[in-house]
Structures are given as C-alpha cells and as structure tokens.
Design a protein around this motif. Structure first.
Motif, mmCIF file in Angstrom:
data_model
loop_
_atom_site.group_PDB
_atom_site.id
_atom_site.type_symbol
_atom_site.label_atom_id
_atom_site.label_comp_id
_atom_site.label_asym_id
_atom_site.label_seq_id
_atom_site.Cartn_x
_atom_site.Cartn_y
_atom_site.Cartn_z
ATOM 1 N N CYS A 24 -7.161 0.054 -1.308
ATOM 2 C CA CYS A 24 -6.701 -0.744 -0.166
ATOM 3 C C CYS A 24 -7.890 -1.119 0.717
ATOM 4 O O CYS A 24 -8.707 -0.271 1.080
ATOM 5 N N SER A 38 -1.133 -7.108 2.632
ATOM 6 C CA SER A 38 -1.858 -6.097 1.865
ATOM 7 C C SER A 38 -2.989 -6.749 1.061
ATOM 8 O O SER A 38 -2.887 -7.906 0.653
ATOM 9 N N CYS A 98 0.862 -1.194 0.000
ATOM 10 C CA CYS A 98 0.000 0.000 0.000
ATOM 11 C C CYS A 98 0.893 1.237 0.000
ATOM 12 O O CYS A 98 1.919 1.283 0.672
#
Ligand code: CTP
Ligand code: ZN
Length: 162
Positions: free
Chosen positions: A143, A129, A114
């Motif tokens: 995200c 992530s 991210c």
C-alpha cells in the motif's frame, strides 16, 4: 477435448463481448465482483461463468463470458493480479478479434481495498487505494499510504469492485 464441451455441457459461444479465459480455478467470482457483475445490473447482457473446467494447460480453470462488454486497462490489471495466466478475448461477430495475455502492472489504483482497516483509504476520505507491485511470483503488493503488504490471498479477498 474442448474444456467447454465436457459431457455435452457446453457454454455457447458469444456474438459480441469479452471472454476471460484461463482464470485461476476458483477466481471467477472475484473477477465478476471486480467487474461489478452482480445480477443487479440494469443491462440484460448474458453472463456465463464456468468454474473448475478441465484444462489441458492448467489442470482446471475458470472462464467468464460477458456479452456486450469490453474491459478497460485497469480492469485487466486487476485480473492479472488474481489470475496471472488469464487470456482476454475480445469477440466481435462471433470471431476473436483481439487476444491478449495479461501482464502484471507496476502499480494498481482502486479496485482492491487495503487490508489495513486503519489505512487512510478505508476512512471515508476521498483517497483511492494505491499499491505498488513488489513481487511477481508469488504476487505481492504494498500500500502506497500505510505500507501494508498484501499477498495473493489478501489481494483475492480484498477485490472490492469499487
Ligand atoms: N469464444 C466464445 N465465443 C466466440 C469465440 C470464442 O465464447 N464467438 C471463446 C472460446 O470458447 C474460448 C475463448 O473464447 O474459450 C478463446 O477462443 P479461441 O481463441 O477460439 O480458443 P483457443 O484457441 O482454444 O484459445 P487459447 O489459445 O487462448 O486457449
Ligand atoms: Zn493501506
């Protein structure tokens, strides 16, 4: 004209392994990074990289050939983000035994960090992530943890090889 035979500078065919063809020009090194091919790998398999090769379909393209290697679905997903026109060719005994065009997934886990330094996935916590693909053309993803949007340029810059 075969893109790999420009002025006699050819990259030879491989016996067994994978050829990642039609990579967006300039993206080959990001593909290698994501695949952890960094010159320090213990195995001695040959890796060929062709950057900015002329291509009738794309103008220019990059090509990566890795001997004795197969790609898994997660790896192919990341390639689809940074090179939506890529073709994955599985080679066995010099023949293309499987050819597939990459397809953009709905979500992507790991492999890309991210871009938000405060995101929990960047805090040395055991949180991998995870992004949702929110746009196809141009590609963009969000995200799951902090909501940060990542553009094509961000995605290319944050390919982490983790
Ligand atoms: N290739 C290779 N070694 C082999 C076989 C193929 O390095 N033993 C490479 C070719 O040079 C090419 C890619 O794998 O870059 C795909 O091979 P092929 O399907 O034969 O080529 P094209 O028909 O040109 O592929 P496409 O239609 O996907 O453009
Ligand atoms: Zn985040």
């Amino acid at each position: 004209m075969n893109a790999e035979d420009v002025e006699g500078l050819s990259v030879r065919k491989i016996r067994d392994g994978v050829v990642i063809d039609h990579i967006e020009p300039g993206m080959a090194l990001n593909v290698l990074k994501m695949l952890h091919v960094d010159g320090n790998t213990a195995d001695q398999s040959t890796v060929s990289v062709l950057m900015h090769a002329p291509s009738s379909r794309m103008g220019h393209k990059d090509i990566v050939k890795i001997e004795n290697r197969k790609l898994n679905e997660d790896e192919i997903d990341v390639i689809s983000l940074i090179s939506p026109r890529a073709t994955i060719n599985e080679i066995y005994k010099y023949k293309v035994v499987k050819k597939l065009n990459v397809v953009l997934p709905k979500a992507i886990k790991g492999s890309i960090a991210c871009s938000n330094p405060s995101c929990i996935t960047n805090q040395n916590e055991p949180v991998l992530s995870e992004f949702k693909v929110v746009s196809k053309k141009p590609v963009a993803m969000r995200c799951k943890y902090c909501g940060r949007d990542m553009s094509y340029e961000d995605i290319s810059a944050y390919v982490s090889g983790r």
